[in-house]
Design a protein around this motif. Sequence first.
Motif, mmCIF file in Angstrom:
data_model
loop_
_atom_site.group_PDB
_atom_site.id
_atom_site.type_symbol
_atom_site.label_atom_id
_atom_site.label_comp_id
_atom_site.label_asym_id
_atom_site.label_seq_id
_atom_site.Cartn_x
_atom_site.Cartn_y
_atom_site.Cartn_z
ATOM 1 N N TYR A 65 -11.388 -34.119 30.441
ATOM 2 C CA TYR A 65 -11.498 -32.923 31.395
ATOM 3 C C TYR A 65 -10.248 -32.045 31.319
ATOM 4 N N ASN A 66 -10.682 -30.732 31.818
ATOM 5 C CA ASN A 66 -9.546 -29.823 31.652
ATOM 6 C C ASN A 66 -9.387 -29.109 32.867
ATOM 7 N N LEU A 67 -8.028 -28.625 33.220
ATOM 8 C CA LEU A 67 -7.307 -28.168 34.588
ATOM 9 C C LEU A 67 -6.786 -26.881 34.053
ATOM 10 N N GLN A 68 -6.838 -26.178 32.966
ATOM 11 C CA GLN A 68 -5.785 -25.271 32.468
ATOM 12 C C GLN A 68 -6.447 -24.130 32.885
ATOM 13 N N MET A 69 -7.492 -23.533 33.437
ATOM 14 C CA MET A 69 -7.938 -22.496 34.003
ATOM 15 C C MET A 69 -7.798 -22.036 35.400
ATOM 16 N N ARG A 70 -7.668 -20.749 35.583
ATOM 17 C CA ARG A 70 -7.405 -20.424 37.014
ATOM 18 C C ARG A 70 -8.425 -19.294 37.398
ATOM 19 N N ASP A 71 -8.926 -18.851 38.505
ATOM 20 C CA ASP A 71 -9.661 -17.663 38.690
ATOM 21 C C ASP A 71 -8.733 -16.670 39.113
ATOM 22 N N ARG A 72 -9.182 -15.462 39.728
ATOM 23 C CA ARG A 72 -8.548 -14.387 39.904
ATOM 24 C C ARG A 72 -7.399 -14.488 40.853
ATOM 25 N N ASP A 73 -7.788 -15.287 41.832
ATOM 26 C CA ASP A 73 -6.961 -15.571 43.248
ATOM 27 C C ASP A 73 -5.991 -16.843 42.913
ATOM 28 N N GLY A 74 -6.036 -17.325 41.696
ATOM 29 C CA GLY A 74 -5.130 -18.278 41.221
ATOM 30 C C GLY A 74 -5.821 -19.874 41.601
ATOM 31 N N GLU A 75 -6.867 -19.868 42.135
ATOM 32 C CA GLU A 75 -7.710 -21.300 42.363
ATOM 33 C C GLU A 75 -7.888 -22.049 40.942
ATOM 34 N N PRO A 76 -7.527 -23.276 40.979
ATOM 35 C CA PRO A 76 -7.662 -24.056 39.466
ATOM 36 C C PRO A 76 -9.143 -24.121 39.289
ATOM 37 N N VAL A 77 -9.529 -24.490 37.945
ATOM 38 C CA VAL A 77 -10.803 -24.890 37.545
ATOM 39 C C VAL A 77 -10.884 -25.971 36.886
ATOM 40 N N LEU A 78 -11.758 -27.047 37.509
ATOM 41 C CA LEU A 78 -11.868 -28.176 36.877
ATOM 42 C C LEU A 78 -13.191 -28.190 35.866
ATOM 43 N N TYR A 79 -12.869 -28.282 34.422
ATOM 44 C CA TYR A 79 -14.090 -28.021 33.527
ATOM 45 C C TYR A 79 -14.053 -29.307 32.474
ATOM 46 N N PHE A 80 -15.377 -29.505 32.243
ATOM 47 C CA PHE A 80 -15.885 -30.656 31.409
ATOM 48 C C PHE A 80 -17.114 -30.138 30.852
ATOM 49 N N ASN A 81 -17.104 -30.748 29.419
ATOM 50 C CA ASN A 81 -18.289 -30.444 28.629
ATOM 51 C C ASN A 81 -19.105 -31.613 28.375
ATOM 52 N N VAL A 82 -20.264 -31.682 28.898
ATOM 53 C CA VAL A 82 -21.080 -32.951 28.611
ATOM 54 C C VAL A 82 -21.436 -33.346 27.378
ATOM 55 N N GLU A 83 -21.414 -32.219 26.486
ATOM 56 C CA GLU A 83 -22.078 -32.833 25.178
ATOM 57 C C GLU A 83 -21.134 -33.868 24.523
ATOM 58 N N SER A 84 -19.748 -33.819 24.637
ATOM 59 C CA SER A 84 -18.960 -34.685 23.929
ATOM 60 C C SER A 84 -18.631 -36.029 24.999
ATOM 61 N N MET A 85 -19.523 -36.511 25.773
ATOM 62 C CA MET A 85 -19.419 -37.713 26.587
ATOM 63 C C MET A 85 -20.830 -38.497 26.325
ATOM 64 N N ASP A 86 -20.482 -39.840 26.145
ATOM 65 C CA ASP A 86 -21.379 -40.478 26.009
ATOM 66 C C ASP A 86 -21.586 -41.897 27.003
ATOM 67 N N LEU A 87 -22.231 -41.499 28.233
ATOM 68 C CA LEU A 87 -22.193 -42.132 29.498
ATOM 69 C C LEU A 87 -22.865 -43.534 29.146
ATOM 70 N N ARG A 88 -23.991 -43.528 28.382
ATOM 71 C CA ARG A 88 -24.714 -44.722 28.329
ATOM 72 C C ARG A 88 -24.065 -45.749 27.399
ATOM 73 N N GLN A 89 -23.447 -45.240 26.468
ATOM 74 C CA GLN A 89 -22.443 -46.378 25.859
ATOM 75 C C GLN A 89 -21.398 -47.166 26.484
ATOM 76 N N THR A 90 -20.831 -46.153 27.436
ATOM 77 C CA THR A 90 -19.985 -46.980 28.439
ATOM 78 C C THR A 90 -20.547 -47.915 29.525
ATOM 79 N N VAL A 91 -21.612 -47.455 29.999
ATOM 80 C CA VAL A 91 -22.405 -48.369 30.860
ATOM 81 C C VAL A 91 -22.834 -49.587 30.391
ATOM 82 N N ILE A 92 -23.424 -49.490 29.136
ATOM 83 C CA ILE A 92 -24.173 -50.703 28.345
ATOM 84 C C ILE A 92 -22.768 -51.446 28.111
ATOM 85 N N GLN A 93 -21.545 -51.218 27.921
ATOM 86 C CA GLN A 93 -20.537 -52.021 27.452
ATOM 87 C C GLN A 93 -19.877 -52.596 28.880
#
Length: 297
Positions: free
Chosen positions: A120-148
């Motif tokens: 995940y990433n916290l490098q972005m800010r909005d115009r008022d300086g509020e931080p942005v939590l960002y993540f990309n679903v495509e790079s995540m394999d939740l099923r594999q983690t759960v099965i393991q």
Amino acid sequence: MRKIPHWRICCSISLLLACTLFTCVVDVCHAKRRTTFDRDITLSTEQKATLDKFKALVVDRVPHNYMKEDIYLLKFLRYKNFDIPEAEKFLMQVLQWRKENKMDTIGEEDWSDMKQKFMYNLQMRDRDGEPVLYFNVESMDLRQTVIQGGDRRFLRYVDGALEESCGLVRTLGEKYQNVTRGHLIVNGKGYNLIQHGCLRCIPSLLRIVLSYEQHWPECVDRILVLNAPGIFVPLLDAIKPLLSPSTSQALTVLGPNKKTNLEALLKFMDIDEIPVEFGGRKILDNSQSDYDENFTY
């Protein structure tokens, strides 16, 4: 002569207890764009009195100084519609959960394995300086983690990410006196029923939503799910009943239309802060957060 509709309390984030009362005609106030910060610290006279009573009731029972601040306590009151007994119960439950789960030191744990799988990433800010939590679903394999058998560790990792994100909101608020919330942006590109929407994955996803609602009230300003495919709808239908009214109002889900997604981001972010995958100019590196060093307020 026009009647002034109501009084407002406009307070400094660090001096809410000793704030100054003044009248504000609606026409004048609306001449300037109201920020989330403005809305979060603006109270009616009755609400300010309720806050004072609530603070007196709980201030000696919270373990950290930041929890004694008006802006922190106000989040619990707002979440419970200024119902003092309900807000008190909610706050005590959160404090007990934090103690049992050692949330004050979760950031010190070794998450190197999770960071490789669920960046995940916290490098972005909005115009008022509020931080942005960002993540990309495509790079995540939740099923594999759960099965393991890694679902419990995954959920704790997510709690750590939420703690870091809401902690960053607090840090920026203390430093700049104009931040009370952050944003969550999810790139839904690549979401599929095998890796993310499998039957064994859904409980973990719902648990994430519940954890946020139960432990970090009023931390999010906007939640944007962009590039969401049609198959995301069943998951969204399962999530919506778990959301508080404020979180539900903050949620926007958009499909894979690049122009629409960019327009949604430009409503509160400058083009230089928007990731290149959405048509912006921000190139995100592999570090999760640069916090404040490279952002100009």
